[in-house]
Design an enzyme around this catalytic site. Structure first.
Site, PDB file in Angstrom:
ATOM      1  N   ARG A 178       0.822  -1.211   0.000  1.00 13.81           N
ATOM      2  CA  ARG A 178       0.000   0.000   0.000  1.00 13.81           C
ATOM      3  C   ARG A 178       0.858   1.265   0.000  1.00 13.81           C
ATOM      4  O   ARG A 178       0.477   2.277  -0.588  1.00 13.81           O
ATOM      5  CB  ARG A 178      -0.963  -0.015   1.198  1.00 13.81           C
ATOM      6  CG  ARG A 178      -2.113  -0.989   0.981  1.00 13.81           C
ATOM      7  CD  ARG A 178      -3.120  -1.009   2.101  1.00 13.81           C
ATOM      8  NE  ARG A 178      -4.360  -1.659   1.668  1.00 13.81           N
ATOM      9  CZ  ARG A 178      -5.389  -1.907   2.451  1.00 13.81           C
ATOM     10  NH1 ARG A 178      -5.342  -1.545   3.721  1.00 13.81           N
ATOM     11  NH2 ARG A 178      -6.474  -2.490   1.982  1.00 13.81           N
ATOM     12  N   LYS A 190     -18.818 -17.581   1.129  1.00 11.86           N
ATOM     13  CA  LYS A 190     -20.234 -17.432   1.463  1.00 11.86           C
ATOM     14  C   LYS A 190     -20.998 -16.516   0.519  1.00 11.86           C
ATOM     15  O   LYS A 190     -20.526 -15.450   0.161  1.00 11.86           O
ATOM     16  CB  LYS A 190     -20.373 -16.894   2.897  1.00 11.86           C
ATOM     17  CG  LYS A 190     -19.854 -17.853   3.959  1.00 11.86           C
ATOM     18  CD  LYS A 190     -20.083 -17.293   5.360  1.00 11.86           C
ATOM     19  CE  LYS A 190     -19.688 -18.301   6.422  1.00 11.86           C
ATOM     20  NZ  LYS A 190     -19.950 -17.784   7.782  1.00 11.86           N
TER      21      LYS A 190
END
Length: 400
Positions: free
Chosen positions: A38, A199
């Protein structure tokens, strides 16, 4: 996508105080930064501004200190890594507002880089409080947002400041927005999306948005089992959200009405235990043993996915196809990633990927650098894929 100003619109900035919102929320172990990705992403913006003689003042958060100072969430811990990546001295101020910040800023020379303390040490940051935002704005003449990964938050340093100072997108923000525009804004068709992960429950909004925007949606990972089970197929002991069967059916109905093809696995790699080198076999999806779990999509499914990638002009990818962290259940993710990378390098595909597991999976496959764009933004990338407006982006196009 609405127009926004970039560093190309900044002229004669020598001596100007430029507040630059960056993402320095990097992993730390034993007091040392373990991944500087980052920092590397925002380095071009910082050095461009410094090179033009601006006084570069960095704003960032680190962790979740909940509005009060926490010693091990001080950005002072991150400053040495920032210095190393930039190969430039980085000054530090023990607060981001008030006299402490003002005193350090007053001593800055043209081209200097100053890192202010964690903005989240003040409760006003996450509340986008007007007084706190005003106090931040007092530190600068111009505002540059280069933290797309925090753009889904309407915080003082990500959204509020743009109402007080002339606002611009940094190079990383600009690259991200341009890549996203090519991905789903105005993409070259056909557009194929790959969505994996564990999920369905965490990606309902995402799937509902994608079926209206893409030509084919490949569903992999544990979430594929929920769709397969919703069609009445037994998935054995596989990870599956049986309570979301109706949701899965609704997504398939929406896809059909939008003429979006849903691509589900036709075969899978199954095992009785989830560990490296576990005994495994390939079975058709309709023949999953009751005591086994699907941990990756099978070779026939890989062929079908790669066929869609071959037809696509644009690919948007979020989430792995299998349990890629453990061999041999990484095979499908690696195969599809390599095929997408080859077509991208050949100039035949625009490939945009993002989300934490996705970045890890593409790095594992050794092809992250070969995609058109890989976003390091987790939540912001997902919310963009869900079709939501990102406050930190929207404000750049609405002000100034």
């Amino acid at each position: 996508m609405p127009a926004f100003k970039t560093l190309d619109d900044l002229h004669d900035i020598a001596g100007k105080r430029v507040l630059v919102r960056v993402d320095l929320n990097v992993p730390v172990s034993d007091g040392a930064v373990t991944d500087t990705t980052r920092i590397e992403r925002v380095a071009p913006t910082i050095m461009e501004l410094s090179g033009k003689g601006a006084k570069v003042i960095l704003l960032a958060h680190f962790g979740r200190p909940k509005g009060k100072p926490v010693a091990d969430m001080s950005l002072k811990l991150i400053a040495p890594a920032v210095e190393e990546v930039l190969d430039h001295a980085v000054l530090f101020a023990g607060d981001c507002i008030g006299e402490t910040a003002a005193a350090e800023i007053a001593q800055m020379q043209n081209g200097d880089i100053l890192l202010l303390e964690n903005t989240r040490f003040h409760a006003g940051e996450e509340k986008n409080d007007a007084d706190f935002t005003q106090a931040l704005a007092a530190n600068g003449d111009l505002y540059v947002n280069d933290a797309f990964s925090a753009a889904h938050r309407a915080h003082a340093s990500t959204e509020g400041l743009a109402h007080h100072l002339p606002a611009y997108a940094g190079r990383t923000m600009q690259a991200e927005l341009e890549a996203l525009e090519k991905g789903l804004g105005k993409p070259a068709r056909p557009v194929v999306a790959i969505v994996g992960g564990a999920k369905v429950s965490t990606k309902i909004d995402l799937l509902m948005n994608l079926v209206k925007k893409v030509d084919a949606l490949v569903i992999g990972g544990g979430m594929a089992n929920t769709f397969i089970a919703a069609r009445g197929t037994n998935v054995g002991k596989s990870l599956c959200e049986h309570d979301l069967a109706e949701t899965a059916k609704q997504i398939m109905i929406e896809a059909a009405s939008a003429q979006c093809a849903i691509i589900l696995p036709v075969d899978g790699v199954v095992a009785r235990e989830f560990k490296a080198g576990a005994a495994n076999e390939v079975v058709d999806i309709g023949a999953i043993p009751a005591d086994a779990m699907v941990l990756d999509v099978g070779p026939k499914s890989i062929d079908a996915i790669n066929d869609w990638i071959s037809r696509a002009h644009t690919l948007v990818w979020n989430g792995p196809l299998g349990a890629f962290e453990i061999e041999p259940f990484d095979a499908a993710t690696v195969a599809a990633a390599k095929h997408a990378a080859e077509r991208t390098k050949a100039g035949q595909l625009v490939s945009v990927a993002g989300g934490g597991d996705t970045v890890a999976a593409l790095n594992h496959a050794g092809v992250a650098d070969d995609f058109s764009y890989v976003s390091t933004a987790g939540g912001a990338f997902l919310e963009w894929m869900e079709g939501k407006e990102l406050p930190g982006v929207a404000v750049l196009s609405k002000v100034g």
